[in-house]
Design an enzyme around this catalytic site. Structure first.
Site, PDB file in Angstrom:
ATOM      1  N   ASP A  95      41.687   5.566 -13.731  1.00 53.73           N
ATOM      2  CA  ASP A  95      42.150   4.620 -12.716  1.00 53.73           C
ATOM      3  C   ASP A  95      43.228   5.194 -11.809  1.00 53.73           C
ATOM      4  O   ASP A  95      43.856   4.456 -11.029  1.00 53.73           O
ATOM      5  CB  ASP A  95      42.593   3.313 -13.378  1.00 53.73           C
ATOM      6  CG  ASP A  95      41.393   2.498 -13.830  1.00 53.73           C
ATOM      7  OD1 ASP A  95      40.356   2.554 -13.147  1.00 53.73           O
ATOM      8  OD2 ASP A  95      41.486   1.821 -14.860  1.00 53.73           O
ATOM      9  N   ASP A 157      33.573   0.930 -13.801  1.00 49.89           N
ATOM     10  CA  ASP A 157      34.733   0.708 -12.922  1.00 49.89           C
ATOM     11  C   ASP A 157      35.069   1.958 -12.108  1.00 49.89           C
ATOM     12  O   ASP A 157      35.608   1.891 -11.006  1.00 49.89           O
ATOM     13  CB  ASP A 157      35.966   0.307 -13.743  1.00 49.89           C
ATOM     14  CG  ASP A 157      35.651  -0.625 -14.900  1.00 49.89           C
ATOM     15  OD1 ASP A 157      34.575  -0.470 -15.512  1.00 49.89           O
ATOM     16  OD2 ASP A 157      36.479  -1.494 -15.204  1.00 49.89           O
ATOM     17  N   ARG A 229      32.089  -8.543 -13.118  1.00 48.00           N
ATOM     18  CA  ARG A 229      32.991  -7.644 -12.370  1.00 48.00           C
ATOM     19  C   ARG A 229      32.455  -6.214 -12.371  1.00 48.00           C
ATOM     20  O   ARG A 229      32.610  -5.485 -11.402  1.00 48.00           O
ATOM     21  CB  ARG A 229      34.424  -7.713 -12.892  1.00 48.00           C
ATOM     22  CG  ARG A 229      35.400  -7.056 -11.916  1.00 48.00           C
ATOM     23  CD  ARG A 229      36.852  -7.436 -12.091  1.00 48.00           C
ATOM     24  NE  ARG A 229      37.402  -7.087 -13.378  1.00 48.00           N
ATOM     25  CZ  ARG A 229      37.655  -7.939 -14.356  1.00 48.00           C
ATOM     26  NH1 ARG A 229      37.401  -9.231 -14.205  1.00 48.00           N
ATOM     27  NH2 ARG A 229      38.161  -7.541 -15.504  1.00 48.00           N
ATOM     28  N   TRP A 233      31.962  -3.886  -9.202  1.00 46.50           N
ATOM     29  CA  TRP A 233      32.437  -2.497  -9.045  1.00 46.50           C
ATOM     30  C   TRP A 233      31.281  -1.599  -8.585  1.00 46.50           C
ATOM     31  O   TRP A 233      31.473  -0.689  -7.776  1.00 46.50           O
ATOM     32  CB  TRP A 233      32.997  -1.942 -10.348  1.00 46.50           C
ATOM     33  CG  TRP A 233      34.219  -2.562 -10.965  1.00 46.50           C
ATOM     34  CD1 TRP A 233      34.447  -2.736 -12.308  1.00 46.50           C
ATOM     35  CD2 TRP A 233      35.428  -3.038 -10.319  1.00 46.50           C
ATOM     36  NE1 TRP A 233      35.683  -3.304 -12.524  1.00 46.50           N
ATOM     37  CE2 TRP A 233      36.316  -3.490 -11.328  1.00 46.50           C
ATOM     38  CE3 TRP A 233      35.824  -3.139  -8.988  1.00 46.50           C
ATOM     39  CZ2 TRP A 233      37.578  -4.020 -11.048  1.00 46.50           C
ATOM     40  CZ3 TRP A 233      37.078  -3.681  -8.701  1.00 46.50           C
ATOM     41  CH2 TRP A 233      37.937  -4.105  -9.720  1.00 46.50           C
TER      42      TRP A 233
HETATM   43  N1  GLY Z   1      38.970  -1.938 -14.669  1.00 41.10           N
HETATM   44  C1  GLY Z   1      39.148  -2.922 -15.673  1.00 41.10           C
HETATM   45  C2  GLY Z   1      38.676  -4.252 -15.274  1.00 41.10           C
HETATM   46  O1  GLY Z   1      37.877  -4.403 -14.381  1.00 41.10           O
HETATM   47  O2  GLY Z   1      39.111  -5.215 -15.883  1.00 41.10           O
END
Ligand code: GLY
Length: 378
Positions: A95, A157, A229, A233
């Site tokens: 990240d 992600d 989510r 992404w």
């Molecule tokens: N990157 C971690 C989340 O989407 O919670």
């Protein structure tokens, strides 16, 4: 101008609310690192947590429009605090992208600050150093516990973190970062995005041979469910890969994930936290997934032929309008979050049905995009 690009009235109203609320909230949060708003107040995290870029990113979005110097100084202070993080190697993970894109890259794009460019380059070097040539993936995390071997773990992600590598190649003229990004993006195509457009959250490789060992449900309900989510992404991350490379396979992947996402939305266009939940499992919304997907849809609309653009733009707008009108905490002076009903990590019971800073960030980015405030930070 494409007909579908008329700016809706509610978008300006929404932006005015964002500006008002971010200015107010910044009085308390200042140059710290909020993650989830619990009982109306954002809980702060240490600077090494993956969410550290979103608050400064939100400040930069509002600064770009208002030139409010207090917001700028908070965002710059957040960025400086990340200098201690980047030398604390053990706590870094993939990240680096989320963290330095919305601090250093955003500041560089807005103000041309050369120190920010160098910080972004350093982060990009560390991110590309996480690439494993066996398996062609960027390693997600370092061990969470002593003795843990997660050297073969990669997560969807990371599709968003590739933007930092594309930026590094563009700003330095050195294509190595882009090569790494495309290798990882191709692994996303091969192992993460399923035929129906849903995605795996975690794919596990043998880090010595590169062989794929299996998948893990991660923040989704199960290995074969469809974490919303994660799908967002994939939509936005693959659209970004297409933007920087012009390779149609990434655009097609972004569209496939987008079509799955849109086909599975409930009536009000804001997703549940997982699209494939068995009966009896709580179907909380994840407004952050909606906000991120909306940004991805808007980017797709800018990159496709004009005969297709209207569809993606309209769907992105529908999500943002619903978030504004039905999920916004605009009249709640007792709530710091901008949009309600995000779900961070249902399987671990963390931050469920609360505002999340990345939901707020992507919502503001989407509205700012509709209003044509300027260049994407990604
Ligand atoms: N990157 C971690 C989340 O989407 O919670």
């Amino acid at each position: 101008m494409r007909e579908a690009e008329q700016t809706p009235v509610w978008a300006q109203e929404s932006w005015d609310q964002i500006v008002r609320k971010v200015k107010r909230t910044s009085g308390r949060i200042q140059d710290r690192f909020p993650h989830a708003s619990v009982n109306g107040e954002y809980v702060l995290e240490p600077a090494h947590w993956w969410t550290a870029g979103f608050w400064p990113g939100l400040l930069w979005l509002v600064y770009r429009d208002t030139k409010d110097e207090a917001l700028r100084s908070y965002a710059e202070s957040c960025e400086s605090q990340l200098d201690a993080v980047i030398s604390g190697f053990d706590r870094l993970d993939h990240d680096l992208g989320f963290m330095w894109q919305l601090t250093s890259v955003a500041r560089y794009k807005l103000l041309g600050d050369d120190e920010s460019r160098r910080r972004a380059m350093l982060a990009a070097n560390l991110l590309s150093g996480r690439f494993n040539v066996k398996g062609s993936y960027i390693r997600a995390w370092n061990p969470w516990r002593p003795e843990e071997d997660n050297s073969g773990w990669a997560i969807i992600d990371c599709a968003m973190n590739l933007a930092l590598l594309y930026f590094a190649s563009e700003t330095s003229g050195d294509p190595r970062y882009k090569h790494v990004a495309m290798e990882h993006a191709d692994t996303v195509l091969e192992h993460f995005i399923r035929d129906d457009g849903s995605v795996n959250h975690i794919v596990i490789f043998d880090s010595k041979t590169g062989e794929k060992l299996g998948v893990n449900g991660g923040q989704g309900y199960a290995p074969d469910s469809a974490w919303s989510r994660g799908t967002a992404w994939a939509i936005y991350g693959m659209a970004i890969s297409y933007k920087y490379t012009g390779e149609e396979r990434y655009l097609n992947a972004a569209k496939r994930a987008a079509h799955f996402f849109l086909a599975n939305l409930p009536e009000d266009r804001v997703p549940h936290w997982d699209f494939r939940l068995p009966a009896g499992v709580a179907k909380y919304r994840d407004s952050s997934a909606g906000a991120c997907a909306a940004c991805g849809l808007l980017l797709i609309s800018e990159l496709v032929h004009e005969t297709e653009a209207g569809l993606y733009r309209k769907e992105g707008e529908r999500i943002l309008e619903s978030l504004y009108s039905a999920y916004g905490a605009w009249d709640r002076e007792d709530e710091e979050g901008l949009i309600l009903h995000g779900t961070s990590h249902f399987p671990e019971g963390r931050n469920i049905d609360v505002p999340l800073i990345y939901g707020d960030y992507f919502f503001a980015e989407g509205i700012s995009r509709l209003l044509k405030h300027g260049e994407l930070f990604w």
